[in-house]
Design a protein around this motif. Structure first.
Motif, PDB file in Angstrom:
ATOM      1  N   GLY A  67       8.795  -8.415  -0.520  1.00  0.00           N
ATOM      2  CA  GLY A  67       8.144  -7.363  -1.277  1.00  0.00           C
ATOM      3  C   GLY A  67       9.070  -6.185  -1.503  1.00  0.00           C
ATOM      4  O   GLY A  67      10.074  -6.016  -0.802  1.00  0.00           O
ATOM      5  N   THR A  68       8.719  -5.375  -2.478  1.00  0.00           N
ATOM      6  CA  THR A  68       9.454  -4.157  -2.777  1.00  0.00           C
ATOM      7  C   THR A  68       8.488  -2.982  -2.703  1.00  0.00           C
ATOM      8  O   THR A  68       7.286  -3.140  -2.932  1.00  0.00           O
ATOM      9  CB  THR A  68      10.107  -4.218  -4.166  1.00  0.00           C
ATOM     10  OG1 THR A  68       9.098  -4.502  -5.151  1.00  0.00           O
ATOM     11  CG2 THR A  68      11.184  -5.296  -4.224  1.00  0.00           C
ATOM     12  N   LEU A  69       9.013  -1.815  -2.363  1.00  0.00           N
ATOM     13  CA  LEU A  69       8.200  -0.611  -2.237  1.00  0.00           C
ATOM     14  C   LEU A  69       8.568   0.347  -3.359  1.00  0.00           C
ATOM     15  O   LEU A  69       9.750   0.608  -3.601  1.00  0.00           O
ATOM     16  CB  LEU A  69       8.449   0.050  -0.870  1.00  0.00           C
ATOM     17  CG  LEU A  69       7.683   1.339  -0.580  1.00  0.00           C
ATOM     18  CD1 LEU A  69       6.179   1.069  -0.502  1.00  0.00           C
ATOM     19  CD2 LEU A  69       8.185   1.960   0.735  1.00  0.00           C
ATOM     20  N   TYR A 121       2.083   5.020  -3.248  1.00  0.00           N
ATOM     21  CA  TYR A 121       3.071   3.974  -2.982  1.00  0.00           C
ATOM     22  C   TYR A 121       2.490   2.626  -3.380  1.00  0.00           C
ATOM     23  O   TYR A 121       1.274   2.423  -3.330  1.00  0.00           O
ATOM     24  CB  TYR A 121       3.457   3.976  -1.506  1.00  0.00           C
ATOM     25  CG  TYR A 121       4.060   5.295  -1.112  1.00  0.00           C
ATOM     26  CD1 TYR A 121       5.426   5.510  -1.229  1.00  0.00           C
ATOM     27  CD2 TYR A 121       3.255   6.346  -0.685  1.00  0.00           C
ATOM     28  CE1 TYR A 121       5.981   6.733  -0.916  1.00  0.00           C
ATOM     29  CE2 TYR A 121       3.811   7.579  -0.366  1.00  0.00           C
ATOM     30  CZ  TYR A 121       5.167   7.766  -0.490  1.00  0.00           C
ATOM     31  OH  TYR A 121       5.720   8.980  -0.185  1.00  0.00           O
ATOM     32  N   LEU A 167       3.313  -1.622  -2.848  1.00  0.00           N
ATOM     33  CA  LEU A 167       4.061  -2.790  -2.405  1.00  0.00           C
ATOM     34  C   LEU A 167       3.843  -3.865  -3.446  1.00  0.00           C
ATOM     35  O   LEU A 167       2.705  -4.108  -3.867  1.00  0.00           O
ATOM     36  CB  LEU A 167       3.545  -3.280  -1.047  1.00  0.00           C
ATOM     37  CG  LEU A 167       3.943  -2.450   0.152  1.00  0.00           C
ATOM     38  CD1 LEU A 167       3.130  -2.868   1.369  1.00  0.00           C
ATOM     39  CD2 LEU A 167       5.438  -2.607   0.431  1.00  0.00           C
ATOM     40  N   THR A 181       0.119  -6.707  -5.968  1.00  0.00           N
ATOM     41  CA  THR A 181       0.456  -5.302  -5.790  1.00  0.00           C
ATOM     42  C   THR A 181      -0.613  -4.611  -4.951  1.00  0.00           C
ATOM     43  O   THR A 181      -1.799  -4.745  -5.232  1.00  0.00           O
ATOM     44  CB  THR A 181       0.585  -4.580  -7.155  1.00  0.00           C
ATOM     45  OG1 THR A 181       1.492  -5.310  -7.978  1.00  0.00           O
ATOM     46  CG2 THR A 181       1.083  -3.158  -6.980  1.00  0.00           C
ATOM     47  N   ASP A 225       2.935   6.225   3.130  1.00  0.00           N
ATOM     48  CA  ASP A 225       3.972   5.206   3.347  1.00  0.00           C
ATOM     49  C   ASP A 225       4.321   4.982   4.820  1.00  0.00           C
ATOM     50  O   ASP A 225       5.154   4.157   5.136  1.00  0.00           O
ATOM     51  CB  ASP A 225       5.233   5.534   2.550  1.00  0.00           C
ATOM     52  CG  ASP A 225       5.988   6.735   3.100  1.00  0.00           C
ATOM     53  OD1 ASP A 225       5.398   7.524   3.879  1.00  0.00           O
ATOM     54  OD2 ASP A 225       7.165   6.899   2.738  1.00  0.00           O
ATOM     55  N   ALA A 267       4.110   1.389   5.668  1.00  0.00           N
ATOM     56  CA  ALA A 267       4.657   0.487   4.639  1.00  0.00           C
ATOM     57  C   ALA A 267       5.339  -0.736   5.233  1.00  0.00           C
ATOM     58  O   ALA A 267       5.150  -1.856   4.744  1.00  0.00           O
ATOM     59  CB  ALA A 267       5.615   1.237   3.720  1.00  0.00           C
ATOM     60  N   ALA A 278       3.817  -4.350   4.604  1.00  0.00           N
ATOM     61  CA  ALA A 278       4.620  -5.354   3.894  1.00  0.00           C
ATOM     62  C   ALA A 278       4.750  -6.626   4.728  1.00  0.00           C
ATOM     63  O   ALA A 278       4.635  -7.741   4.207  1.00  0.00           O
ATOM     64  CB  ALA A 278       5.999  -4.792   3.550  1.00  0.00           C
ATOM     65  N   TYR A 288      12.015  -5.551   6.381  1.00  0.00           N
ATOM     66  CA  TYR A 288      11.383  -4.497   5.570  1.00  0.00           C
ATOM     67  C   TYR A 288      11.819  -3.101   6.005  1.00  0.00           C
ATOM     68  O   TYR A 288      11.963  -2.212   5.172  1.00  0.00           O
ATOM     69  CB  TYR A 288       9.858  -4.646   5.576  1.00  0.00           C
ATOM     70  CG  TYR A 288       9.419  -5.793   4.700  1.00  0.00           C
ATOM     71  CD1 TYR A 288       9.652  -5.763   3.325  1.00  0.00           C
ATOM     72  CD2 TYR A 288       8.798  -6.914   5.223  1.00  0.00           C
ATOM     73  CE1 TYR A 288       9.277  -6.814   2.506  1.00  0.00           C
ATOM     74  CE2 TYR A 288       8.412  -7.974   4.415  1.00  0.00           C
ATOM     75  CZ  TYR A 288       8.656  -7.917   3.052  1.00  0.00           C
ATOM     76  OH  TYR A 288       8.290  -8.956   2.244  1.00  0.00           O
ATOM     77  N   PHE A 329      13.387  -0.793   3.203  1.00  0.00           N
ATOM     78  CA  PHE A 329      12.728   0.458   2.842  1.00  0.00           C
ATOM     79  C   PHE A 329      13.410   1.668   3.489  1.00  0.00           C
ATOM     80  O   PHE A 329      12.999   2.802   3.284  1.00  0.00           O
ATOM     81  CB  PHE A 329      11.262   0.448   3.261  1.00  0.00           C
ATOM     82  CG  PHE A 329      10.442  -0.681   2.678  1.00  0.00           C
ATOM     83  CD1 PHE A 329      10.877  -1.444   1.602  1.00  0.00           C
ATOM     84  CD2 PHE A 329       9.215  -0.992   3.240  1.00  0.00           C
ATOM     85  CE1 PHE A 329      10.111  -2.477   1.089  1.00  0.00           C
ATOM     86  CE2 PHE A 329       8.434  -2.025   2.732  1.00  0.00           C
ATOM     87  CZ  PHE A 329       8.884  -2.755   1.652  1.00  0.00           C
TER      88      PHE A 329
END
Length: 159
Positions: free
Chosen positions: A5-7, A14, A16, A106, A112, A115, A119, A151, A155
């Motif tokens: 995943g991306t943040l 925020y 994910l 999403t 965050d 996060a 994730a 992660y 991140f």
């Protein structure tokens, strides 16, 4: 394709985002995602009670005595399923691609600080969803520590 995943940050919120390519058509994937019996196998705290319509409710139970409801906010069969869970938004979209479809998951939230853990959790849940879609037996991998490390580095946050 990167399954991690991306943040993203936007307007103080925020998100994910995870993408997975599936060798199934959107109709079949959508059915697995939204069918109450399979939803409760991969989605955390889901009870299997779901009224699949805009404004419909999804029941959750944290296993520690707290029950709450999500509200379905987006539904475009077989391409989009979205709902609000407390203050968070979940959106799952499917796009036809090659011999299957691309699923984009999403989760939008306010803070965050969780996060990395969030994730990690979604990564594991989506792994199980893919197993269900592919007709495989469910196996929760013991990879939480490794994913938290990945992660945290990605991140640039403490786990």
């Amino acid at each position: 394709m990167n399954e991690y995943g991306t943040l993203h940050e936007s307007n103080g919120r925020y998100a994910l985002r995870f993408e997975r390519f599936l060798r199934h058509n959107p109709e079949d994937v959508f059915l697995v995602i939204t069918k109450s019996s399979s939803f409760s196998q991969w989605y955390p705290f889901a009870t299997g009670e779901m009224d699949l319509r805009i404004g419909g409710k999804i029941a959750f139970d944290d296993g520690e005595g707290t029950r709450y409801e999500g509200i379905i906010t987006e539904l475009d069969k077989p391409y989009v399923f979205g709902f609000r869970e407390v203050d968070d938004l979940i959106n799952i979209s499917l796009q036809e691609e090659d011999q299957g479809c691309r699923m984009t998951f999403t989760h939008t939230f306010n803070n965050d600080s969780w996060a990395v853990n969030t994730a990690t959790g979604w990564h594991r849940c989506l792994d199980v969803l893919v197993q269900i879609i592919n007709g495989k037996p469910i196996q929760w991998n013991d990879n939480s520590a490794k994913l938290r490390e990945i992660y945290s580095d990605a991140f640039r946050m403490e786990p």
